[in-house]
Structures are given as structure tokens and as C-alpha cells.
Design a protein around this motif. Structure first.
Motif, PDB file in Angstrom:
ATOM      1  N   ARG A   1       1.126   1.088  17.706  1.00 39.79           N
ATOM      2  CA  ARG A   1       0.358   0.814  16.387  1.00 39.79           C
ATOM      3  C   ARG A   1      -0.713   1.471  16.200  1.00 39.79           C
ATOM      4  NH1 ARG A   1       4.769  -0.371  15.743  1.00 39.79           N
ATOM      5  NH2 ARG A   1       5.664  -2.210  15.164  1.00 39.79           N
ATOM      6  N   TYR A   2      -1.065   2.257  15.084  1.00 46.19           N
ATOM      7  CA  TYR A   2      -2.321   3.088  14.799  1.00 46.19           C
ATOM      8  C   TYR A   2      -3.277   2.479  13.883  1.00 46.19           C
ATOM      9  CZ  TYR A   2       0.845   6.423  17.223  1.00 46.19           C
ATOM     10  OH  TYR A   2       1.719   6.659  18.148  1.00 46.19           O
ATOM     11  N   LEU A   3      -4.528   2.558  14.221  1.00 41.83           N
ATOM     12  CA  LEU A   3      -5.577   2.097  13.412  1.00 41.83           C
ATOM     13  C   LEU A   3      -6.777   3.140  13.767  1.00 41.83           C
ATOM     14  CD1 LEU A   3      -6.627  -0.449  11.307  1.00 41.83           C
ATOM     15  CD2 LEU A   3      -7.622  -1.358  13.070  1.00 41.83           C
ATOM     16  N   VAL A   4      -6.998   3.928  12.608  1.00 38.92           N
ATOM     17  CA  VAL A   4      -7.797   5.034  13.023  1.00 38.92           C
ATOM     18  C   VAL A   4      -9.229   4.706  12.256  1.00 38.92           C
ATOM     19  CG1 VAL A   4      -8.271   7.593  13.006  1.00 38.92           C
ATOM     20  CG2 VAL A   4      -6.094   6.745  13.316  1.00 38.92           C
ATOM     21  N   ASP A   5     -10.409   4.125  12.831  1.00 42.36           N
ATOM     22  CA  ASP A   5     -11.406   4.113  12.081  1.00 42.36           C
ATOM     23  C   ASP A   5     -12.510   4.165  13.256  1.00 42.36           C
ATOM     24  OD1 ASP A   5     -11.624   3.219   9.088  1.00 42.36           O
ATOM     25  OD2 ASP A   5     -13.430   2.465  10.387  1.00 42.36           O
ATOM     26  N   LYS A   6     -13.904   3.899  12.901  1.00 41.21           N
ATOM     27  CA  LYS A   6     -14.819   3.504  13.632  1.00 41.21           C
ATOM     28  C   LYS A   6     -15.013   2.278  14.494  1.00 41.21           C
ATOM     29  CE  LYS A   6     -17.369   3.744   9.239  1.00 41.21           C
ATOM     30  NZ  LYS A   6     -18.759   4.029   8.793  1.00 41.21           N
ATOM     31  N   SER A   7     -15.654   2.154  15.366  1.00 39.77           N
ATOM     32  CA  SER A   7     -15.864   0.981  15.940  1.00 39.77           C
ATOM     33  C   SER A   7     -16.362  -0.248  14.904  1.00 39.77           C
ATOM     34  CB  SER A   7     -17.357   0.952  17.041  1.00 39.77           C
ATOM     35  OG  SER A   7     -17.366  -0.166  17.655  1.00 39.77           O
ATOM     36  N   CYS A   8     -15.417  -1.259  15.230  1.00 35.51           N
ATOM     37  CA  CYS A   8     -15.469  -2.184  14.180  1.00 35.51           C
ATOM     38  C   CYS A   8     -14.967  -3.748  14.786  1.00 35.51           C
ATOM     39  CB  CYS A   8     -15.218  -2.131  12.979  1.00 35.51           C
ATOM     40  SG  CYS A   8     -13.450  -1.507  12.941  1.00 35.51           S
ATOM     41  N   ARG A   9     -14.885  -4.775  14.153  1.00 35.25           N
ATOM     42  CA  ARG A   9     -14.449  -6.279  14.475  1.00 35.25           C
ATOM     43  C   ARG A   9     -13.556  -6.434  13.481  1.00 35.25           C
ATOM     44  NH1 ARG A   9     -15.749 -11.023  12.972  1.00 35.25           N
ATOM     45  NH2 ARG A   9     -17.804 -10.316  12.160  1.00 35.25           N
ATOM     46  N   ILE A  10     -12.024  -6.769  13.709  1.00 39.87           N
ATOM     47  CA  ILE A  10     -11.170  -7.222  12.642  1.00 39.87           C
ATOM     48  C   ILE A  10     -11.521  -8.494  12.253  1.00 39.87           C
ATOM     49  CG2 ILE A  10      -8.778  -7.897  12.416  1.00 39.87           C
ATOM     50  CD1 ILE A  10      -8.190  -5.791  14.987  1.00 39.87           C
ATOM     51  N   SER A  11     -11.486  -8.413  10.883  1.00 41.65           N
ATOM     52  CA  SER A  11     -11.895  -9.896  10.252  1.00 41.65           C
ATOM     53  C   SER A  11     -10.961 -10.363   9.291  1.00 41.65           C
ATOM     54  CB  SER A  11     -13.167  -9.631   9.460  1.00 41.65           C
ATOM     55  OG  SER A  11     -12.992  -8.728   8.533  1.00 41.65           O
ATOM     56  N   SER A  12      -9.513  -9.578   9.317  1.00 44.29           N
ATOM     57  CA  SER A  12      -8.536 -10.506   8.569  1.00 44.29           C
ATOM     58  C   SER A  12      -7.204 -10.081   9.494  1.00 44.29           C
ATOM     59  CB  SER A  12      -8.324  -9.977   7.273  1.00 44.29           C
ATOM     60  OG  SER A  12      -7.908  -8.634   7.184  1.00 44.29           O
ATOM     61  N   GLN A  13      -6.205 -10.877   8.930  1.00 44.63           N
ATOM     62  CA  GLN A  13      -4.694 -10.421   9.600  1.00 44.63           C
ATOM     63  C   GLN A  13      -4.182  -9.583   8.614  1.00 44.63           C
ATOM     64  OE1 GLN A  13      -3.422 -11.939  12.304  1.00 44.63           O
ATOM     65  NE2 GLN A  13      -5.364 -12.833  12.520  1.00 44.63           N
ATOM     66  N   PRO A  14      -3.311  -8.585   9.349  1.00 45.28           N
ATOM     67  CA  PRO A  14      -2.815  -7.484   8.485  1.00 45.28           C
ATOM     68  C   PRO A  14      -2.184  -8.321   7.241  1.00 45.28           C
ATOM     69  CG  PRO A  14      -2.209  -7.400  10.829  1.00 45.28           C
ATOM     70  CD  PRO A  14      -2.854  -8.586  10.535  1.00 45.28           C
ATOM     71  N   LYS A  15      -2.010  -7.331   5.956  1.00 45.71           N
ATOM     72  CA  LYS A  15      -1.212  -7.807   4.780  1.00 45.71           C
ATOM     73  C   LYS A  15      -0.492  -6.428   4.478  1.00 45.71           C
ATOM     74  CE  LYS A  15      -5.570  -8.402   3.066  1.00 45.71           C
ATOM     75  NZ  LYS A  15      -6.452  -8.868   3.874  1.00 45.71           N
ATOM     76  N   THR A  16       0.561  -6.676   3.754  1.00 47.81           N
ATOM     77  CA  THR A  16       1.308  -5.628   3.185  1.00 47.81           C
ATOM     78  C   THR A  16       0.456  -4.674   2.316  1.00 47.81           C
ATOM     79  OG1 THR A  16       3.329  -7.036   3.136  1.00 47.81           O
ATOM     80  CG2 THR A  16       3.355  -4.939   1.776  1.00 47.81           C
ATOM     81  N   TYR A  17       0.556  -3.363   2.531  1.00 49.19           N
ATOM     82  CA  TYR A  17      -0.087  -2.272   1.902  1.00 49.19           C
ATOM     83  C   TYR A  17       0.753  -2.118   0.468  1.00 49.19           C
ATOM     84  CZ  TYR A  17      -2.346   1.980   0.914  1.00 49.19           C
ATOM     85  OH  TYR A  17      -3.461   3.138   0.218  1.00 49.19           O
ATOM     86  N   ASP A  18       0.323  -2.944  -0.487  1.00 49.67           N
ATOM     87  CA  ASP A  18       1.027  -2.738  -2.027  1.00 49.67           C
ATOM     88  C   ASP A  18      -0.036  -2.294  -3.091  1.00 49.67           C
ATOM     89  OD1 ASP A  18      -0.672  -4.810  -1.994  1.00 49.67           O
ATOM     90  OD2 ASP A  18       0.690  -6.275  -2.903  1.00 49.67           O
ATOM     91  N   ALA A  19      -1.046  -1.296  -2.554  1.00 51.09           N
ATOM     92  CA  ALA A  19      -2.188  -1.003  -3.309  1.00 51.09           C
ATOM     93  C   ALA A  19      -1.744  -0.120  -4.318  1.00 51.09           C
ATOM     94  CB  ALA A  19      -3.413  -0.379  -2.782  1.00 51.09           C
ATOM     95  N   THR A  20      -1.985  -0.113  -5.840  1.00 51.42           N
ATOM     96  CA  THR A  20      -1.918   0.743  -6.865  1.00 51.42           C
ATOM     97  C   THR A  20      -3.166   1.499  -6.938  1.00 51.42           C
ATOM     98  OG1 THR A  20      -2.549  -0.701  -8.438  1.00 51.42           O
ATOM     99  CG2 THR A  20      -0.288  -0.847  -7.881  1.00 51.42           C
ATOM    100  N   GLU A  21      -3.086   2.614  -7.673  1.00 51.93           N
ATOM    101  CA  GLU A  21      -4.321   3.346  -8.096  1.00 51.93           C
ATOM    102  C   GLU A  21      -5.205   2.769  -8.696  1.00 51.93           C
ATOM    103  OE1 GLU A  21      -0.866   4.266  -8.507  1.00 51.93           O
ATOM    104  OE2 GLU A  21      -0.912   5.897  -7.207  1.00 51.93           O
ATOM    105  N   THR A  22      -4.971   1.445  -9.382  1.00 52.67           N
ATOM    106  CA  THR A  22      -6.091   0.808 -10.191  1.00 52.67           C
ATOM    107  C   THR A  22      -6.292  -0.727  -9.441  1.00 52.67           C
ATOM    108  OG1 THR A  22      -4.176  -0.225 -11.624  1.00 52.67           O
ATOM    109  CG2 THR A  22      -5.519   2.029 -12.097  1.00 52.67           C
ATOM    110  N   LYS A  23      -5.899  -0.870  -8.249  1.00 49.57           N
ATOM    111  CA  LYS A  23      -6.198  -2.173  -7.733  1.00 49.57           C
ATOM    112  C   LYS A  23      -7.652  -2.609  -7.578  1.00 49.57           C
ATOM    113  CE  LYS A  23      -4.960  -5.079  -3.993  1.00 49.57           C
ATOM    114  NZ  LYS A  23      -3.780  -5.544  -2.807  1.00 49.57           N
ATOM    115  N   ASP A  24      -8.497  -1.680  -7.091  1.00 53.23           N
ATOM    116  CA  ASP A  24      -9.768  -2.059  -6.836  1.00 53.23           C
ATOM    117  C   ASP A  24     -10.448  -2.036  -8.479  1.00 53.23           C
ATOM    118  OD1 ASP A  24      -9.307   0.904  -7.346  1.00 53.23           O
ATOM    119  OD2 ASP A  24     -11.130   1.235  -6.445  1.00 53.23           O
ATOM    120  N   LEU A  25     -10.015  -1.110  -9.308  1.00 52.47           N
ATOM    121  CA  LEU A  25     -10.537  -1.229 -10.784  1.00 52.47           C
ATOM    122  C   LEU A  25     -10.282  -2.589 -11.480  1.00 52.47           C
ATOM    123  CD1 LEU A  25      -9.963   2.280 -12.053  1.00 52.47           C
ATOM    124  CD2 LEU A  25     -12.069   1.355 -10.913  1.00 52.47           C
TER     125      LEU A  25
END
Length: 161
Positions: free
Chosen positions: A75-99
Motif C-alpha cells: 500500500r502506498y501513502l506518499v506524504d510528509k511525516s505525520c500521524r494518521i488521524s482517521s480510518q481510510p474512506k472511499t475516495y469519491d471526491a468530485t471537483e466541487t466536494k470542497d466547495l
């Protein structure tokens, strides 16, 4: 320079997760296991920032993607040093999810200018979604490095238009 960089990256993991949703899912459809998102706690930033004069965002989780290969336990998780704070969730983002989320936060849409900016951003992102749907084929990843470069150059030119 540190202040400029801090301002540029403030809350951009969420934006990247939303903007790249359709493209990532399309390109990795055949090769990847289900793609998931995870929230990570990075800790105190070197240069603290505030988002639109709102509350301190240093405790806001950083969103990353978790992906692996179909025929492997890797499994791959590429990022800087950090601590996991949630369980994985299905990636279902749309282009406007954050908006969509930002529109529900009072300090993000108090003024007409803020609402107009959100509207324009939404229109631009829906244009990007249409571009991905009509111009990007999963086969873009097939072929030589030279062929990929040619396909990528064509896409960049098309997106600029």
C-alpha cells in the motif's frame, strides 16, 4: 519566502483531493486497488496561517490518498511525516466536494465577493471535469515515455485552450 509558501499551501490538500478525483480514478481504474482518503495530523506548522481571517487552521487534518496494487499487499501513502488521524474512506471526491463544504461555512461566504468567487470557482472546476471526461483516456498511461510526453503535451495545450 516562507510566508508566501505557507499562504500558497494552506488547505491545498483538500483542493487537490477534489480537483484530482475524477482524473485519478479514471487513470488508476485498471491498475489500482480501491483508492481511499485518509486524514493525517501533521502537527504544528513551521509558519502558522489562517484561512480567510477565520480560525487557526493548524489543527485541520491534511487529506492524502492511500492506494495499492491489485495483486500485492503493498500500500502506498506518499506524504510528509505525520500521524494518521482517521480510518481510510472511499475516495469519491468530485471537483466541487470542497466547495460544497466551504459553502456551508458562514465565514467563507459572508460577502457577495466570496459568494461570487465560489460560483466562479465551481464553474471552472465543472469545466475541468468536462475536459477530463472528454479528453483523457485511460490509455494515456500506455506506451513509451516519448509517447506519454506527446499525449501530455496535447492535453496541456487542450486545457489551455
Amino acid at each position: 519566502m516562507a510566508h508566501k509558501e505557507a499562504a500558497l499551501v494552506n488547505n491545498q490538500s483538500t483542493t487537490a483531493m477534489a480537483l484530482l478525483g475524477r482524473l485519478t480514478q479514471k487513470l488508476l481504474k485498471r491498475t489500482a486497488s480501491p483508492i481511499e482518503t485518509m486524514d493525517l495530523h501533521i502537527g504544528k506548522p513551521l509558519t502558522p496561517t489562517k484561512l480567510n481571517h477565520g480560525p487557526d487552521a493548524s489543527g485541520v487534518p491534511h487529506v492524502v490518498l492511500k492506494e495499492g496494487q491489485l495483486r500485492s499487499n503493498e500500500r502506498y501513502l506518499v506524504d510528509k511525516s505525520c500521524r494518521i488521524s482517521s480510518q481510510p474512506k472511499t475516495y469519491d471526491a468530485t471537483e466541487t466536494k470542497d466547495l460544497d463544504y466551504f459553502a456551508s461555512i458562514p465565514f467563507r461566504n459572508q460577502t457577495r465577493a466570496q459568494r461570487d468567487n465560489l460560483k466562479l470557482e465551481r464553474e471552472n472546476r465543472l469545466h475541468l471535469a468536462k475536459f477530463v471526461d472528454t479528453n483523457i483516456d485511460v490509455d494515456i498511461l500506455n506506451g513509451s515515455a516519448v509517447q506519454f510526453k506527446e499525449k501530455l503535451d496535447d492535453l496541456v495545450d487542450g486545457l489551455k485552450l
